[in-house]
Scaffold this motif. Sequence first.
Motif, short mmCIF file in Angstrom:
data_model
loop_
_atom_site.label_atom_id
_atom_site.label_comp_id
_atom_site.label_asym_id
_atom_site.label_seq_id
_atom_site.Cartn_x
_atom_site.Cartn_y
_atom_site.Cartn_z
N ILE A 1 13.35 37.82 64.87
CA ILE A 1 14.00 39.06 64.45
C ILE A 1 15.48 38.81 64.17
O ILE A 1 16.01 39.19 63.13
N TYR B 1 17.57 45.84 65.28
CA TYR B 1 16.67 46.22 66.36
C TYR B 1 17.37 47.20 67.28
O TYR B 1 18.59 47.33 67.27
N HIS C 1 16.13 54.96 67.67
CA HIS C 1 17.10 54.07 67.00
C HIS C 1 18.54 54.49 67.20
O HIS C 1 19.36 54.42 66.30
N TYR D 1 12.63 47.80 69.50
CA TYR D 1 12.01 48.43 68.34
C TYR D 1 12.68 47.89 67.07
O TYR D 1 13.87 47.61 67.07
N PHE D 2 11.89 47.79 66.00
CA PHE D 2 12.42 47.40 64.69
C PHE D 2 11.49 47.95 63.63
O PHE D 2 10.36 48.35 63.92
#
Length: 128
Positions: free
Chosen positions: A79, A86, A92, A108-109
């Motif tokens: 990542i 991320y 987010h 999370y991404f």
Amino acid sequence: MAVELNHTIVMARDKKASADFTATILGMEVGPQYGPFLPVQTDNGVTLDFMDAGDGPITPQHYAFLVSEEEFDAIFARIREAGITYYADPGHRQEGRINRNDGGRGLYFEDPDRHNLEIITRPYGSGG
């Protein structure tokens, strides 16, 4: 027979690009095309069947993957190497951070179609 999730369809603008992205980041492989689907199978046998959405809208979905600590490190490295933003939270709001929920690690991404992908090392509610 126990009830098990077998597969789910992941709508994409470009199923090959999305399947390749997911497989590459998670360290899996894209299987051979089956009908309109490009499958990516997880280690527990669940298949993500990527399918072109055509001109229709794509509603972003959430896909969470339980991984080992070693797999987390490898995925996290991919990542960062790819320059993917991320977050520590599903909304987010905590960019560039990971979470430590239940004594594990998670982040999370987004994939190319804005699906919210998550990797965690401990199932939620498992304590820690």
